[in-house]
Each structure stands twice: as structure tokens, then as C-alpha cells.
Design a protein around this motif. Structure first.
Motif, PDB file in Angstrom:
ATOM      1  N   TRP A   1      -6.649  -2.937  -4.106  1.00  0.00           N
ATOM      2  CA  TRP A   1      -6.001  -2.240  -3.009  1.00  0.00           C
ATOM      3  C   TRP A   1      -4.614  -1.775  -3.418  1.00  0.00           C
ATOM      4  O   TRP A   1      -3.905  -2.475  -4.149  1.00  0.00           O
ATOM      5  CB  TRP A   1      -5.880  -3.158  -1.791  1.00  0.00           C
ATOM      6  N   ARG A   2      -4.238  -0.631  -2.910  1.00  0.00           N
ATOM      7  CA  ARG A   2      -2.899  -0.095  -3.157  1.00  0.00           C
ATOM      8  C   ARG A   2      -1.869  -0.735  -2.230  1.00  0.00           C
ATOM      9  O   ARG A   2      -0.674  -0.570  -2.444  1.00  0.00           O
ATOM     10  CB  ARG A   2      -2.903   1.418  -2.961  1.00  0.00           C
ATOM     11  N   ASP A   3      -2.324  -1.450  -1.206  1.00  0.00           N
ATOM     12  CA  ASP A   3      -1.402  -2.017  -0.221  1.00  0.00           C
ATOM     13  C   ASP A   3      -1.583  -3.526  -0.009  1.00  0.00           C
ATOM     14  O   ASP A   3      -1.038  -4.084   0.928  1.00  0.00           O
ATOM     15  CB  ASP A   3      -1.555  -1.278   1.117  1.00  0.00           C
ATOM     16  N   ARG A   4      -2.354  -4.184  -0.853  1.00  0.00           N
ATOM     17  CA  ARG A   4      -2.546  -5.641  -0.740  1.00  0.00           C
ATOM     18  C   ARG A   4      -2.131  -6.310  -2.035  1.00  0.00           C
ATOM     19  O   ARG A   4      -2.262  -5.737  -3.120  1.00  0.00           O
ATOM     20  CB  ARG A   4      -4.010  -5.987  -0.455  1.00  0.00           C
ATOM     21  N   TRP A   5      -1.714  -7.547  -1.908  1.00  0.00           N
ATOM     22  CA  TRP A   5      -1.206  -8.314  -3.042  1.00  0.00           C
ATOM     23  C   TRP A   5      -2.297  -9.188  -3.653  1.00  0.00           C
ATOM     24  O   TRP A   5      -2.066 -10.336  -4.020  1.00  0.00           O
ATOM     25  CB  TRP A   5       0.010  -9.126  -2.613  1.00  0.00           C
ATOM     26  N   TYR A   6      -3.502  -8.661  -3.761  1.00  0.00           N
ATOM     27  CA  TYR A   6      -4.595  -9.366  -4.426  1.00  0.00           C
ATOM     28  C   TYR A   6      -5.693  -8.393  -4.804  1.00  0.00           C
ATOM     29  O   TYR A   6      -5.738  -7.251  -4.323  1.00  0.00           O
ATOM     30  CB  TYR A   6      -5.156 -10.496  -3.557  1.00  0.00           C
TER      31      TYR A   6
ATOM     32  N   VAL B   1      -4.308 -13.102  -7.248  1.00  0.00           N
ATOM     33  CA  VAL B   1      -3.122 -12.653  -6.533  1.00  0.00           C
ATOM     34  C   VAL B   1      -2.373 -11.742  -7.506  1.00  0.00           C
ATOM     35  O   VAL B   1      -2.074 -12.138  -8.633  1.00  0.00           O
ATOM     36  CB  VAL B   1      -2.260 -13.839  -6.066  1.00  0.00           C
ATOM     37  N   THR B   2      -2.136 -10.506  -7.070  1.00  0.00           N
ATOM     38  CA  THR B   2      -1.545  -9.473  -7.917  1.00  0.00           C
ATOM     39  C   THR B   2      -0.588  -8.629  -7.083  1.00  0.00           C
ATOM     40  O   THR B   2      -0.624  -8.657  -5.855  1.00  0.00           O
ATOM     41  CB  THR B   2      -2.619  -8.522  -8.474  1.00  0.00           C
ATOM     42  N   ARG B   3       0.215  -7.852  -7.753  1.00  0.00           N
ATOM     43  CA  ARG B   3       0.936  -6.790  -7.040  1.00  0.00           C
ATOM     44  C   ARG B   3      -0.108  -5.741  -6.654  1.00  0.00           C
ATOM     45  O   ARG B   3      -1.182  -5.687  -7.254  1.00  0.00           O
ATOM     46  CB  ARG B   3       2.001  -6.176  -7.939  1.00  0.00           C
ATOM     47  N   PRO B   4       0.188  -4.897  -5.658  1.00  0.00           N
ATOM     48  CA  PRO B   4      -0.755  -3.821  -5.343  1.00  0.00           C
ATOM     49  C   PRO B   4      -1.081  -2.997  -6.588  1.00  0.00           C
ATOM     50  O   PRO B   4      -0.216  -2.761  -7.438  1.00  0.00           O
ATOM     51  CB  PRO B   4       0.001  -2.996  -4.293  1.00  0.00           C
ATOM     52  N   VAL B   5      -2.329  -2.577  -6.703  1.00  0.00           N
ATOM     53  CA  VAL B   5      -2.788  -1.859  -7.897  1.00  0.00           C
ATOM     54  C   VAL B   5      -2.061  -0.520  -8.013  1.00  0.00           C
ATOM     55  O   VAL B   5      -1.716   0.108  -7.012  1.00  0.00           O
ATOM     56  CB  VAL B   5      -4.323  -1.665  -7.874  1.00  0.00           C
ATOM     57  N   ARG B   6      -1.810  -0.128  -9.249  1.00  0.00           N
ATOM     58  CA  ARG B   6      -1.248   1.197  -9.528  1.00  0.00           C
ATOM     59  C   ARG B   6      -2.334   2.033 -10.185  1.00  0.00           C
ATOM     60  O   ARG B   6      -3.020   1.565 -11.087  1.00  0.00           O
ATOM     61  CB  ARG B   6      -0.037   1.095 -10.453  1.00  0.00           C
ATOM     62  N   VAL B   7      -2.481   3.255  -9.713  1.00  0.00           N
ATOM     63  CA  VAL B   7      -3.467   4.181 -10.264  1.00  0.00           C
ATOM     64  C   VAL B   7      -2.705   5.292 -10.968  1.00  0.00           C
ATOM     65  O   VAL B   7      -1.893   5.980 -10.343  1.00  0.00           O
ATOM     66  CB  VAL B   7      -4.372   4.766  -9.168  1.00  0.00           C
ATOM     67  N   THR B   8      -2.950   5.420 -12.263  1.00  0.00           N
ATOM     68  CA  THR B   8      -2.279   6.448 -13.052  1.00  0.00           C
ATOM     69  C   THR B   8      -3.326   7.246 -13.821  1.00  0.00           C
ATOM     70  O   THR B   8      -4.522   6.956 -13.748  1.00  0.00           O
ATOM     71  CB  THR B   8      -1.288   5.814 -14.054  1.00  0.00           C
ATOM     72  N   ALA B   9      -2.865   8.200 -14.568  1.00  0.00           N
ATOM     73  CA  ALA B   9      -3.766   9.000 -15.400  1.00  0.00           C
ATOM     74  C   ALA B   9      -4.502   8.122 -16.406  1.00  0.00           C
ATOM     75  O   ALA B   9      -5.588   8.473 -16.862  1.00  0.00           O
ATOM     76  CB  ALA B   9      -2.987  10.095 -16.115  1.00  0.00           C
TER      77      ALA B   9
ATOM     78  N   ASP C   1      -1.031  -9.388 -12.641  1.00  0.00           N
ATOM     79  CA  ASP C   1      -1.457 -10.724 -12.225  1.00  0.00           C
ATOM     80  C   ASP C   1      -0.231 -11.600 -11.959  1.00  0.00           C
ATOM     81  O   ASP C   1       0.670 -11.672 -12.794  1.00  0.00           O
ATOM     82  CB  ASP C   1      -2.317 -11.330 -13.333  1.00  0.00           C
ATOM     83  N   LEU C   2      -0.213 -12.284 -10.822  1.00  0.00           N
ATOM     84  CA  LEU C   2       0.912 -13.148 -10.461  1.00  0.00           C
ATOM     85  C   LEU C   2       0.572 -14.632 -10.585  1.00  0.00           C
ATOM     86  O   LEU C   2       1.276 -15.482 -10.048  1.00  0.00           O
ATOM     87  CB  LEU C   2       1.397 -12.818  -9.043  1.00  0.00           C
ATOM     88  N   ASP C   3      -0.473 -14.952 -11.314  1.00  0.00           N
ATOM     89  CA  ASP C   3      -0.806 -16.323 -11.714  1.00  0.00           C
ATOM     90  C   ASP C   3      -1.313 -17.238 -10.612  1.00  0.00           C
ATOM     91  O   ASP C   3      -1.421 -18.430 -10.834  1.00  0.00           O
ATOM     92  CB  ASP C   3       0.375 -17.008 -12.415  1.00  0.00           C
ATOM     93  N   LEU C   4      -1.614 -16.726  -9.444  1.00  0.00           N
ATOM     94  CA  LEU C   4      -2.269 -17.530  -8.417  1.00  0.00           C
ATOM     95  C   LEU C   4      -3.670 -16.963  -8.246  1.00  0.00           C
ATOM     96  O   LEU C   4      -3.855 -15.746  -8.218  1.00  0.00           O
ATOM     97  CB  LEU C   4      -1.530 -17.439  -7.072  1.00  0.00           C
ATOM     98  N   ASP C   5      -4.661 -17.845  -8.142  1.00  0.00           N
ATOM     99  CA  ASP C   5      -6.045 -17.409  -8.019  1.00  0.00           C
ATOM    100  C   ASP C   5      -6.764 -18.263  -6.989  1.00  0.00           C
ATOM    101  O   ASP C   5      -6.310 -19.365  -6.653  1.00  0.00           O
ATOM    102  CB  ASP C   5      -6.768 -17.531  -9.364  1.00  0.00           C
ATOM    103  N   LEU C   6      -7.904 -17.742  -6.554  1.00  0.00           N
ATOM    104  CA  LEU C   6      -8.748 -18.474  -5.624  1.00  0.00           C
ATOM    105  C   LEU C   6     -10.201 -18.211  -6.010  1.00  0.00           C
ATOM    106  O   LEU C   6     -10.554 -17.079  -6.370  1.00  0.00           O
ATOM    107  CB  LEU C   6      -8.504 -17.994  -4.183  1.00  0.00           C
TER     108      LEU C   6
END
Length: 171
Positions: A73-78, A97-105, A112-117
Motif C-alpha cells: 500500500w502507498r498509504d499503510r505502514w505494512y 511492517v514497512t514504510r508505505p511502498v514507493r513506486v518508481t520507474a 522493512d522496519l524489522d517488525l513482522d507478524l
């Protein structure tokens, strides 16, 4: 698409894109995936297991032939990765758990922010993972706002895993 490294619009279903997962250690995992959908916020891709060897976590094994349907997601932290074996049998969901995804060329970049489930296929196991790695990463002191978003994202994933997980995926 725009010049290299610049944000782009949506990616077309059926397109092949590069996935770049950036770990806090600076290590990167790169692989190719096929786009299933992109509505401008939620991107779904499918890719085979990108590891060089079987990875046994104790609660699940990722191995050659496994297929990952990955939700970004571009607006969620996972991000959420549905994991199936080569025969299509669901193993479960691995949530980063991640920063919102970035889509580039160049494709999709997920930090990755090192927290997982982990949520098992039968939904009996909900495991919070790597909290020690998160603490050791120093994110809390370097970027307290990001650390707070990360903890909130983990809590949201855990609540959803113990309830109506399909709502997270929008299905």
C-alpha cells in the motif's frame, strides 16, 4: 513512466516489476514479480519464493516452488504476503511492517522496519516477530515518528489477524 527514481502512477496488471526490499541493515533483497492489480493505493503482485535456499522459521518453511501473493500500500505502514506451496495449499500470511511502498520507474521499493507478524493458514497462530531486531535498529531514536507508525501498524495487523483479516486485504 517518469525518470529513474521518481514516483510514478499506477502499474499495469500483467506487467513484470522489480521488487526491492530494503532492510534496516542496508541489505537488499531484489526479485521480479507480476502485477495482478493496482488501484492507485493498493498494489498486488505475485512472485515465486525469492530465497536461494529453504528458510525454516520453525513455524513455517519457505521453500523452492512456494508462491507469494504480495499486497503493498502507498498509504499503510505494512505489506502482507500470502504464502502458498507449489500445489496451491495456503501456508499463511507473513506481514512486514514497512514504510508505505514507493513506486518508481525501477519498480516497487519497500523499506522493512524489522517488525513482522505471522498468521497461520488455520488462523490458530498469530506471532509477533523480530521485536528485538526493531529495538536494535535504533529507529526509535533516529526517527521516533516512524517508530510510532511501525508499532501502530503491528498492533493493527495483530487486531486484524485475531478478527477479520480479509478486511486488511480488501477482500
Amino acid at each position: 513512466m517518469n525518470e529513474r527514481g521518481r514516483e510514478t502512477g499506477t502499474v499495469a496488471a500483467g506487467a513484470e516489476v522489480g521488487i526491492r526490499l530494503v532492510k534496516s541493515s542496508g541489505r537488499e533483497v531484489r526479485y521480479r514479480a507480476r502485477v495482478l492489480a493496482d488501484d492507485g493505493t493498493h498494489i498486488v503482485v505475485r512472485a515465486p519464493w525469492a530465497g536461494e535456499a529453504t528458510r525454516d522459521f520453525g513455524f513455517v518453511r519457505f521453500e523452492d516452488g512456494d508462491v507469494f501473493t504480495e499486497h503493498y500500500w502507498r498509504d499503510r505502514w505494512y505489506s502482507v504476503k500470502e504464502v502458498r506451496d507449489p500445489d496451491g495449499v495456503l501456508k499463511g500470511w507473513y506481514c512486514d511492517v514497512t514504510r508505505p511502498v514507493r513506486v518508481t520507474a525501477d519498480g516497487l521499493t519497500s523499506e522493512d522496519l524489522d517488525l513482522d507478524l505471522w498468521l497461520s493458514a488455520d488462523r490458530t497462530e498469530v506471532l509477533r516477530l523480530d521485536e528485538d531486531e526493531f529495538a536494535a535498529s535504533g529507529l526509535r531514536s533516529r526517527d521516533p515518528d516512524a517508530a510510532e507508525f511501525a508499532w501502530r501498524a503491528l498492533a493493527e495487523l495483530e487486531r486484524s489477524a485475531r478478527g477479520d483479516f480479509e478486511k486488511v486485504l480488501g477482500i
